[in-house]
Write an enzyme that holds these catalytic residues in place. Structure first.
Site, PDB file in Angstrom:
ATOM      1  N   LYS A  90      26.859 -17.889   6.896  1.00 11.88           N
ATOM      2  CA  LYS A  90      26.545 -17.957   5.466  1.00 11.88           C
ATOM      3  C   LYS A  90      26.858 -16.600   4.838  1.00 11.88           C
ATOM      4  O   LYS A  90      26.576 -15.551   5.434  1.00 11.88           O
ATOM      5  CB  LYS A  90      25.060 -18.305   5.304  1.00 11.88           C
ATOM      6  CG  LYS A  90      24.616 -18.570   3.868  1.00 11.88           C
ATOM      7  CD  LYS A  90      23.154 -19.052   3.842  1.00 11.88           C
ATOM      8  CE  LYS A  90      22.665 -19.385   2.448  1.00 11.88           C
ATOM      9  NZ  LYS A  90      21.267 -19.895   2.452  1.00 11.88           N
ATOM     10  N   SER A 165      20.538 -24.279   0.007  1.00 11.28           N
ATOM     11  CA  SER A 165      21.608 -23.422  -0.462  1.00 11.28           C
ATOM     12  C   SER A 165      22.686 -23.157   0.577  1.00 11.28           C
ATOM     13  O   SER A 165      23.771 -22.701   0.225  1.00 11.28           O
ATOM     14  CB  SER A 165      21.032 -22.079  -0.928  1.00 11.28           C
ATOM     15  OG  SER A 165      20.470 -21.376   0.180  1.00 11.28           O
ATOM     16  N   SER A 189      16.600 -24.310   2.879  1.00  8.82           N
ATOM     17  CA  SER A 189      18.056 -24.187   2.757  1.00  8.82           C
ATOM     18  C   SER A 189      18.856 -24.398   4.029  1.00  8.82           C
ATOM     19  O   SER A 189      20.084 -24.459   3.964  1.00  8.82           O
ATOM     20  CB  SER A 189      18.420 -22.826   2.176  1.00  8.82           C
ATOM     21  OG  SER A 189      18.242 -22.864   0.787  1.00  8.82           O
TER      22      SER A 189
END
Ligand code: GLN
Length: 486
Positions: A90, A165, A189
């Site tokens: 990420k 997310s 997330s």
């Protein structure tokens, strides 16, 4: 349409090799890290334009890393537990000399001078980083539509969101661009996008995995964890990234737990909690899969026990005071001086204001305003202080529940993957995506999402397994049983 989505999902599940078998094949010389990487890069070339999982594909670095793994194997050196395994990160995890954007314009051009601890730990085991994945700006969102660089699409159905997310990290694994990935989970997330993309996603106990080098959103809630196709793969990645790190003052001073060894133990004798006062909001297809999960665990020898968590319905409200409060403080550092972009102006206050106005997106600004308000002198006790009290009540509720249950099962997400734009005009509707995941972040406990069949339109449904602090071993046992049953 229904049939094609379903058929595509079946193809996905069988088409991709687990990271455990990739590492075994590379270490034994049955294949090379370079060949594995090329397969994954070819998939990226074929589908990345429509999926947009990445902010950056690290082709050259990945090739060099794969070649180094192959050289080690050739020399007879131990290549590590993740030998040649393509991993996506990420884009809120620091990678030395490689852009780290948090999908925000404000960090444009920033290259961290150091690696996050998780990055070093994966690299030490022979992992090959294929790229940095897209996210909602600064990890604020549930659909990856809040990225400054455009949305990520769900590889199982590109008219729908992958969740967020960490949507890019989920999409990368679901599309076969990487064999595993890391995300961060502040309120759901990792678990929610895992559920929406048909993957396993783990949020470890707060403090089990080092946050050193994770760009902070809400420091008391943030935790890094893996996305994978299988429970075993998730156990391997968790073992590799967990364990004490002196660089993170909130890191638990304990070695990483043994998880892979737990997976075959079954659930006989375990007590699995069913929440009788679960907040409303989950769709019928999701609740039906949850019921089926209880049935499967009971059939495997677990005892289902009723538990109540009366404060759970206040968790979302408490989270949307605590997380923005911490974010407003953490994001104060983006001032046009220390990181990324600067909008020049005649005086320093105008420069700060213009830089932040131009650099942050709407959702980030909304959180900063909410948080600043909740922390302001006149309202601190009424909002932030009250939210902290609710956080304590939630932890107390869980403590009571775990006196009679070893784990608790809930839905991960109230719905299957939803269409693009269906929640973007209504922040509250978006916030409600995390109603079942947020409570564990507030309590600091571990939780993971396991795919358990499909719901509406043939899309995957995730079941969430929750456990008390450092209860990962039991949590993974239950997850492994659910995987066997599905
Ligand atoms: N969707 C939640 C939020 O927007 C959680 C995000 C996260 O876990 N990073 O805050």
């Amino acid at each position: 349409m229904v049939v094609s989505v379903f058929r595509h999902r079946v193809v996905c599940m069988s088409e991709f090799q687990t990271l455990a078998s990739i590492a075994a094949d590379v270490a034994s010389g049955r294949t090379t890290a370079r060949a594995v990487l090329d397969t994954h890069l070819a998939r990226i070339d074929a589908r990345e334009t429509e999926v947009h999982a990445f902010n950056l594909v690290m082709r050259e670095q990945a090739t060099a890393a794969a070649d180094a793994v192959d050289a080690a194997v050739k020399k007879g050196d131990a290549p590590g537990r993740l030998a040649g395994v393509p991993i996506a990160l990420k884009d809120n995890m620091c990678t030395r000399g490689v852009d780290t954007t948090c999908s925000s314009k404000i960090l444009a051009g920033w290259k961290p001078p150091y690696n996050a601890t998780v990055v070093d730990r994966l690299a030490a085991e022979g992992a090959v980083f294929v790229g940095k994945t897209n996210l909602d700006e600064f990890a604020m969102g549930s659909s990856t539509e809040n990225s400054a660089f455009g949305a990520t699409r769900n590889p199982l159905d590109i008219s729908r969101v992958p969740g967020g997310s960490s949507g890019g990290s989920a999409a990368a694994v679901a599309a076969g661009f990487s064999a595993g990935s890391l995300g961060s989970d502040t309120g759901g997330s990792i678990r929610q996008p895992a559920a929406l993309c048909g993957l396993v996603g783990v949020k470890p106990t707060y403090g089990l995995v080092s946050r050193y080098g994770l760009v902070a959103f809400a420091s008391s809630l943030d935790q890094i964890g893996p996305f994978t196709h299988t429970v075993e793969d998730a156990a391997i990645l968790t073992e590799v990234i967990a364990g004490h790190d002196p660089m993170d003052s909130t890191s638990i001073p304990q070695p990483a737990p043994d998880l892979v060894a737990e997976l075959a133990r079954g659930v006989k004798g375990l007590r699995v909690g069913r929440v009788t006062d679960l907040p409303e909001g989950a769709d019928a297809d999701v609740l039906q899969r949850l019921d089926a999960a209880f049935d499967a665990l009971a059939a495997a020898g677990a005892t289902i026990v009723d538990v109540t968590l009366p404060s759970l319905s206040f968790a979302l409200t408490a989270y949307y005071l605590i997380a923005p409060a911490e974010a407003s403080s953490n994001l104060a550092r983006y001032d046009g001086v220390r990181y990324g972009v600067r909008v020049p102006a005649g005086d320093i206050n105008t420069m700060y204001a213009d830089t932040r106005e131009a650099g942050f997106g709407d959702e980030v600004k909304r959180r900063i305003m909410l948080g600043t308000y909740a922390l302001s002198a006149g309202y601190y006790d009424a909002y932030y202080g009250k939210a902290l009290k609710v956080r304590r009540l939630i932890a107390d509720d869980f403590a009571r529940a775990y006196s009679t249950a070893d784990v608790v099962l809930t839905p991960t997400s109230p719905t299957v993957a939803f269409p693009f734009g269906s929640k973007t005009d209504n922040p509250l509707a978006m916030y409600l995506c995390d109603i079942f995941t947020i409570p564990t972040n507030l309590a600091g406990h571990p939780a993971m999402s396991v795919p358990f069949g499909t719901g509406r339109d043939g899309l995957p449904v995730g079941v969430q397994v929750l456990a008390p602090t450092l209860g990962e071993a039991t949590m993974f046992r239950v997850a492994a049983e659910l995987e066997r049953a599905s």
